[in-house]
Design an enzyme around this catalytic site. Structure first.
Site, mmCIF file in Angstrom:
data_model
loop_
_atom_site.group_PDB
_atom_site.id
_atom_site.type_symbol
_atom_site.label_atom_id
_atom_site.label_comp_id
_atom_site.label_asym_id
_atom_site.label_seq_id
_atom_site.Cartn_x
_atom_site.Cartn_y
_atom_site.Cartn_z
ATOM 1 N N ARG A 253 35.700 20.984 23.220
ATOM 2 C CA ARG A 253 37.156 20.871 23.235
ATOM 3 C C ARG A 253 37.630 19.736 24.139
ATOM 4 O O ARG A 253 38.800 19.365 24.117
ATOM 5 C CB ARG A 253 37.767 22.190 23.699
ATOM 6 C CG ARG A 253 37.581 23.327 22.698
ATOM 7 C CD ARG A 253 38.194 24.630 23.213
ATOM 8 N NE ARG A 253 38.144 25.689 22.216
ATOM 9 C CZ ARG A 253 37.099 26.468 21.999
ATOM 10 N NH1 ARG A 253 36.010 26.307 22.742
ATOM 11 N NH2 ARG A 253 37.119 27.395 21.072
ATOM 12 N N PHE B 36 36.943 24.640 17.691
ATOM 13 C CA PHE B 36 35.938 25.070 16.718
ATOM 14 C C PHE B 36 36.562 25.765 15.505
ATOM 15 O O PHE B 36 35.929 25.864 14.453
ATOM 16 C CB PHE B 36 34.941 26.031 17.373
ATOM 17 C CG PHE B 36 34.185 25.429 18.534
ATOM 18 C CD1 PHE B 36 33.973 24.065 18.620
ATOM 19 C CD2 PHE B 36 33.693 26.245 19.551
ATOM 20 C CE1 PHE B 36 33.282 23.508 19.693
ATOM 21 C CE2 PHE B 36 32.992 25.704 20.616
ATOM 22 C CZ PHE B 36 32.792 24.333 20.693
ATOM 23 N N LYS C 145 21.621 34.136 21.301
ATOM 24 C CA LYS C 145 21.877 35.552 21.537
ATOM 25 C C LYS C 145 23.153 35.680 22.371
ATOM 26 O O LYS C 145 23.550 34.691 23.003
ATOM 27 C CB LYS C 145 20.681 36.209 22.219
ATOM 28 C CG LYS C 145 20.627 36.030 23.734
ATOM 29 C CD LYS C 145 19.626 36.976 24.336
ATOM 30 C CE LYS C 145 19.711 36.989 25.829
ATOM 31 N NZ LYS C 145 20.829 37.728 26.400
ATOM 32 N N ASP D 297 15.742 33.263 20.598
ATOM 33 C CA ASP D 297 15.578 34.024 21.837
ATOM 34 C C ASP D 297 14.684 33.168 22.720
ATOM 35 O O ASP D 297 13.500 32.993 22.422
ATOM 36 C CB ASP D 297 14.934 35.379 21.567
ATOM 37 C CG ASP D 297 14.843 36.255 22.819
ATOM 38 O OD1 ASP D 297 14.858 35.684 23.928
ATOM 39 O OD2 ASP D 297 14.755 37.484 22.686
ATOM 40 N N HIS D 298 15.236 32.642 23.810
ATOM 41 C CA HIS D 298 14.487 31.642 24.580
ATOM 42 C C HIS D 298 13.209 32.208 25.191
ATOM 43 O O HIS D 298 12.312 31.449 25.557
ATOM 44 C CB HIS D 298 15.379 31.033 25.672
ATOM 45 C CG HIS D 298 15.738 31.971 26.776
ATOM 46 N ND1 HIS D 298 16.880 32.728 26.752
ATOM 47 C CD2 HIS D 298 15.103 32.280 27.930
ATOM 48 C CE1 HIS D 298 16.940 33.470 27.845
ATOM 49 N NE2 HIS D 298 15.881 33.218 28.579
ATOM 50 N N LYS E 44 8.559 30.603 25.841
ATOM 51 C CA LYS E 44 7.693 30.578 27.020
ATOM 52 C C LYS E 44 6.229 30.593 26.591
ATOM 53 O O LYS E 44 5.831 31.332 25.696
ATOM 54 C CB LYS E 44 8.000 31.773 27.932
ATOM 55 C CG LYS E 44 9.416 31.739 28.514
ATOM 56 C CD LYS E 44 9.667 32.929 29.396
ATOM 57 C CE LYS E 44 11.091 32.914 29.941
ATOM 58 N NZ LYS E 44 11.345 31.760 30.813
ATOM 59 N N ASP F 285 22.330 43.737 26.658
ATOM 60 C CA ASP F 285 22.037 42.365 27.083
ATOM 61 C C ASP F 285 20.559 42.018 26.972
ATOM 62 O O ASP F 285 20.214 40.874 26.669
ATOM 63 C CB ASP F 285 22.503 42.170 28.534
ATOM 64 C CG ASP F 285 22.444 40.715 28.974
ATOM 65 O OD1 ASP F 285 22.796 39.829 28.159
ATOM 66 O OD2 ASP F 285 22.060 40.465 30.123
ATOM 67 N N HIS G 227 15.126 40.405 24.373
ATOM 68 C CA HIS G 227 13.984 40.051 25.225
ATOM 69 C C HIS G 227 12.896 41.121 25.241
ATOM 70 O O HIS G 227 11.722 40.850 24.958
ATOM 71 C CB HIS G 227 14.454 39.800 26.659
ATOM 72 C CG HIS G 227 15.363 38.626 26.803
ATOM 73 N ND1 HIS G 227 15.423 37.609 25.880
ATOM 74 C CD2 HIS G 227 16.237 38.274 27.779
ATOM 75 C CE1 HIS G 227 16.302 36.699 26.276
ATOM 76 N NE2 HIS G 227 16.805 37.089 27.418
ATOM 77 N N LYS H 273 19.053 44.393 37.116
ATOM 78 C CA LYS H 273 19.538 43.333 38.008
ATOM 79 C C LYS H 273 19.448 43.798 39.454
ATOM 80 O O LYS H 273 19.402 44.990 39.743
ATOM 81 C CB LYS H 273 20.974 42.948 37.661
ATOM 82 C CG LYS H 273 21.097 42.215 36.333
ATOM 83 C CD LYS H 273 22.475 41.602 36.166
ATOM 84 C CE LYS H 273 22.539 40.726 34.927
ATOM 85 N NZ LYS H 273 21.633 39.564 35.017
#
Length: 512
Positions: free
Chosen positions: A62, A105, A169, A198-199, A203, A256, A261, A361
């Site tokens: 933007r 967008f 995600k 999914d990062h 790995k 999350d 993951h 967390k």
């Protein structure tokens, strides 16, 4: 055939060919994901010679700015977030391929400007008209962007030209929303054009799970209910909710982390051998794992799933305020920051073997690992030895921060008496493979350009994963006023998570 000797530490060399010619379009090019991860990943690919000489990159945001101003922001991102020393020649060559399109967008005019810019870039660099659209945006923008891409004709494939869309995600917030998003995307795109990323799958240690299992006769014969006692999968974080309170309080740890993951790690650990490493073959075996997971009744959720929220404490020596004191978090929030569960996979290989998953967390340490605990050897032979119990036989695949494979087994302590203790054999990637530092996105971006969907997610098993989680969400919603445990920041998690394993006579591996 004689086995070849191990030649010692190897240097990883990018022996793959450069990706095909194309233009990469990054929606959300001014955002954190693009600046911190995607841009450094593209630089790493360029430094390793894996980008085509016929590549263009268009950022869409933007922010109104000319191309040179956009290049300045990318140059700053490389200074701040590159994973290794930046070679000026490589960086400037990459920056010379960057262009910018400003616009909302949801505005069709944005896509008319993008169409013109893509034609210009294709003419400059000879991209053959191929385009990889990367949606580095909030989830609410996914469907509107794809609808507009379709309406403007930018997703049309013809004459050997390909158009692909990478979707970040979270892919839905429950089963209904995942199905709805899939339906919307598939209205415009064919499944072969959709790359749900999914990062974690980028790995090296995650990709190595299948190699460790299926390329070694040492492990695969033992990888079943006859020899495996249980499996623990942990994704522990030291970070608190920080400034993501608005997002996190509406999401929670279950949504999350678990359907993406943790379930990706679960699928790679539990899947059957695919017929080959083709994307569809791999995806089909992953989908079978999710279909076989036992679905909880409301009563089973109460006894097999733990949810908790962190209170005030100390993490790595620094004080951390309670979750409910975080910015944009409700003072009476019932959102979980920790979840643990006991799953059973109802198939021939895994019947009766519990899979324990946990994520949270503000825990004591940052740790992602898969621990496969093997059944104990018969004890009677050692009944007169001074040992209370044999050490557990455990194979641990460490994903982060330490990428390693560790095997724990029993050995005799030196000396005249028969004394037994547990020992560990460790293979650390950083010691054996001198791999270049990476963001974890390099392989996935390269695969997207190359058209390899193996490390991405297919629609059916995305929905199958949410089908496992949905009964938990429903049960929590029905009893929203109870069932939320507490744990201090910097701890191992709530006592109730320990009880989950203690009932089975087991215990969690420490998060340390």
């Amino acid at each position: 055939m004689r086995a070849q000797p191990c030649l010692g530490p190897a240097t990883t060399v990018a022996d793959a060919a450069p990706a095909p010619p194309c233009t990469i379009v990054i929606f959300g090019a001014a955002g954190d994901l693009a600046r911190r991860l995607l841009i450094p990943a593209l630089y790493n690919l360029a430094a390793r010679g894996l980008l085509s000489d016929r590549l263009g990159i268009v950022g869409v945001s933007r922010n109104v700015m000319p191309d040179e101003a956009f290049r300045d922001t990318v140059r700053a991102a490389l200074r701040n977030f590159a994973t290794d020393a930046v070679e000026p020649d490589v960086a400037e060559a990459l920056l010379g391929r960057l262009f910018h399109v400003a616009g909302d967008f949801a505005d069709p005019e944005t896509y008319r400007r993008l169409t013109d810019r893509l034609a210009d870039v294709a003419g400059r660099f000879g991209t053959d008209g191929n385009v990889l659209f990367y949606l580095a945006t909030p989830p609410a923008a996914f469907a509107p962007i794809v609808r507009n891409l379709g309406a403007s004709g930018l997703t049309r494939e013809k004459g050997g030209v390909w158009r692909r869309v990478v979707v970040e995600k979270p892919f839905g917030t429950d089963l209904a929303s995942a199905r709805s998003l899939n339906a919307e995307l598939q209205t415009v795109l064919d499944e072969h054009q959709i790359y749900r990323i999914d990062h974690y799958l980028g790995k090296e240690t995650v990709q190595n799970i299948m190699v460790a299992r299926f390329a070694n006769g040492l492990f695969e014969p033992l990888w079943n209910r006859n020899h495996v006692d249980h499996v623990q999968i942990t994704v522990g974080e030291t970070v608190s909710v920080e400034r993501r309170g608005r997002f996190y309080d509406a999401t929670g740890a279950l949504r999350d982390m678990v359907p993406n993951h943790l379930f990706q790690l679960l699928a790679l650990t539990a899947m059957e051998p695919p017929t080959c490493f083709d994307a569809d073959a791999v995806h089909t075996e992953k989908a079978k794992v999710f279909d076989a997971i036992h679905r909880f009744t409301p009563e089973e959720v109460a006894t097999n799933v733990v949810r908790a929220q962190y209170g005030a404490g100390t993490v790595t020596g620094k004080p951390v305020a309670a979750y409910r004191e975080s910015l944009d978090v409700a003072a009476d929030s019932r959102t979980e920051t920790f979840v643990a569960m006991r799953l059973l996979i109802d198939n021939w290989r895994w019947a009766g073997v519990p899979f324990y998953l946990r994520t949270g967390k503000s825990l004591a340490a940052r740790r992602t690992e898969i621990a496969v605990g093997f059944k104990q050897a018969p004890y009677p032979l050692f009944r007169n030895t001074p040992v209370e119990r044999l050490a557990d036989n455990v194979l641990v695949i460490g994903v982060q921060p330490d990428e390693a494979i560790t095997l724990q087994f029993n050995a005799k302590v030196p000396g005249p008496r028969l004394r037994i203790d547990g020992v560990r054999m460790v293979m650390e990637y950083k010691d054996y493979f001198r791999a270049a530092p990476s963001t974890g996105y390099e392989t996935l971006i390269y695969d997207g350009m190359a058209g390899d969907q193996t490390q991405f997610q297919r629609a059916d098993y995305v929905e199958a994963g949410w089908a496992v989680v949905q009964p938990i969400l429903d049960a929590w919603r029905a009893r929203s006023g109870d069932g939320l445990a507490a744990y201090p920041a910097g701890s191992q998690g709530p006592r109730e998570a320990d009880d989950l394993l203690a009932r089975d006579g087991r215990r969690w591996r420490p998060v340390s």
